[in-house]
Write a protein that holds these residues in place. Structure first.
Motif, PDB file in Angstrom:
ATOM      1  N   THR A 159       0.834  -1.207   0.000  1.00  0.00           N
ATOM      2  CA  THR A 159       0.000   0.000   0.000  1.00  0.00           C
ATOM      3  C   THR A 159       0.867   1.254   0.000  1.00  0.00           C
ATOM      4  OG1 THR A 159      -1.730  -1.183   1.211  1.00  0.00           O
ATOM      5  CG2 THR A 159      -1.845   1.219   1.205  1.00  0.00           C
ATOM      6  N   LEU A 213      -5.481   2.532   5.106  1.00  0.00           N
ATOM      7  CA  LEU A 213      -5.771   1.911   3.818  1.00  0.00           C
ATOM      8  C   LEU A 213      -7.106   2.403   3.268  1.00  0.00           C
ATOM      9  CD1 LEU A 213      -5.168  -0.185   1.616  1.00  0.00           C
ATOM     10  CD2 LEU A 213      -6.239  -1.906   3.068  1.00  0.00           C
ATOM     11  N   GLU A 257      -6.878   5.808   1.813  1.00  0.00           N
ATOM     12  CA  GLU A 257      -6.136   5.855   0.557  1.00  0.00           C
ATOM     13  C   GLU A 257      -7.071   5.904  -0.647  1.00  0.00           C
ATOM     14  OE1 GLU A 257      -2.541   5.875  -1.685  1.00  0.00           O
ATOM     15  OE2 GLU A 257      -3.046   6.295   0.397  1.00  0.00           O
TER      16      GLU A 257
END
Length: 448
Positions: A12, A300, A303
């Motif tokens: 990531t 995450l 994102e």
């Protein structure tokens, strides 16, 4: 044969880093320096086998014109923390960190001694000649940069060691006799020192090139480095893992089509890509939740706001199917704090996808922002043809904010906003309209 799979946190962060570098103007800046001087180390970081040091990331943010305290940098820092945590937990990770910290401490001491030596030579009597003076000032600027980076690197490595449960000694502060100056501007800008020259066959030393465990040492002759990929050759942000773990998704075959057929194919490809990306994100999110790593899961999730916004509806649907609707609500809450233009873009995407309730929730949450930012969001919505969403934002604003706040908002663009705010207040109630008209008269905007 054993196939190494990157931890999801490292993958990531690598994805975020690739997207950051895509914002860097080609042909210069710090990225150009790093790519020229240590392409192998840079490639290892983009491959995910090494983690790019944060001080280097800060230089790339500078290249891209992104503020160090902005949303992109803050999101990257959270992803960096998660990635280094996963990277350092490998077998032997603590020993590797301790060794690297020792190398960086030696680099810091070396740079500090060089700063003192160069400063002494600059202040010597008789003074150096013009050519020597320019060369010494050039060397001093870059040596101070090395000292600042090495000091930051020692502190970062010490923190990472402490997270592993060790009891490392505190990182030394910089010597009072040689404080580091500000990091020099990248080559090519008006205030960059001149380009550095290195001896042929010698690997450049210094903290800015210390990517791997052994590069802080001057290792003598080195083979000619392989070229690092150009910015345009970096993996695209849409590249996603494939295989059974990710629902058997396979990359779409490239095709060249024209006219209506080409447009339909592009739309279908984009939709398939959005579905794949959503499935991958939800899979990774579920893994993190199952392991109790809620902070990394949140990073995450956020994102997604840096991805193409057209993928958001697919992500919302995938989260709903996976029983993670609460995470979608969290994502909408985060989106409400985006810059005005980005906030408006998210609202527009949701409206176009038929997710009116999500759009309304986002706009309601966004009305806590300063008036000038909301004026920018309204303007962006109208510019994209989302007049209904602009009215919804203003209606939510007058419903929950004080009339005086509405007057301050109107002052940002009286001709456009005064009539729209009055209409929004009238839709709420007659008393709200009266309160707003009074606040507009006090502010001198009633006749606008």
């Amino acid at each position: 044969m054993t196939v190494y799979q990157l931890p999801v946190q490292v993958a990531t962060f690598r994805h975020w880093l690739t997207e950051l570098v895509r914002r860097v103007p080609s042909g210069g800046g710090w990225y150009g320096v790093f790519a020229e001087r240590d392409p192998d180390g840079l490639r290892a970081c983009f491959d995910g086998t090494e983690i790019l040091p944060w001080d280097i990331v800060e230089s790339l943010l500078q290249d891209a014109g992104e503020p160090g305290g902005g949303p992109l940098a803050l999101r990257g820092r959270a992803l960096y923390t998660a990635a280094t945590g996963a990277h350092d937990r490998r077998p032997g990770g603590a020993e590797a960190l301790a060794e690297r910290r020792e190398l960086m401490e030696r680099e810091r001491r070396y740079a500090a001694s060089r700063v003192r030596a160069l400063a002494d030579r600059l202040g010597a009597t008789p003074a150096p000649g013009p050519d020597d003076m320019a060369r010494l000032e050039h060397d001093l600027a870059w040596t101070r940069d090395d000292h600042a980076r090495a000091t930051a690197r020692v502190t970062d490595l010490t923190t990472r060691l402490a997270r592993l449960g060790g009891d490392p000694p505190a990182a030394p502060p910089a010597p009072a006799t040689s404080p580091p100056a500000a990091t020099p501007a990248p080559p090519g800008s008006p205030s960059a020192p001149p380009a550095r020259a290195t001896r042929a066959g010698r690997r450049p030393r210094g903290a800015r090139y210390a990517w791997l465990d052994d590069v802080a040492e001057d290792q003598g002759p080195a083979p000619a480095p392989a070229p690092v990929p150009a910015l345009s050759a970096l993996p695209t942000g849409g590249a996603t893992p494939t295989g059974a773990r990710f629902g058997g998704a396979q990359p779409a075959e490239p095709a060249v089509r024209g006219g209506a057929e080409g447009a339909a194919h592009t739309a279908a490809t984009d939709s398939a890509e959005a579905t794949r990306a959503a499935a991958n994100a939800v899979y990774a999110l579920q893994r993190l939740r199952a392991q109790g790593r809620s902070g990394e899961a949140h990073a995450l999730l956020c994102e997604a706001l840096g991805e193409p916004l057209s993928r958001l509806p697919a992500l919302a649907e995938e989260l709903r199917r996976a029983g993670l609707a609460a995470d979608w609500s969290v994502l909408l809450w985060e989106a409400a704090s985006l810059p005005p233009a980005r906030l408006a873009a998210v609202a527009g995407v949701l409206a176009d996808a038929g997710r009116a309730a999500d759009c309304e929730q986002l706009l309601r949450q966004g009305v806590a922002r300063p008036a000038e930012e909301l004026a920018g969001a309204c303007a962006a919505l109208r510019a994209e043809g989302h007049h209904g969403e602009a009215r919804a934002l203003l209606t939510a604003f007058v419903r929950v904010r004080a009339p005086e706040d509405a007057a301050r908002l109107a002052a940002e663009d009286p001709r456009e906003l005064v009539p729209q705010l009055v209409e929004a207040a009238r839709a709420v109630s007659a008393s709200r309209e009266g309160d707003l008209l009074h606040a507009l008269r006090v502010a001198g905007l009633a006749g606008t």
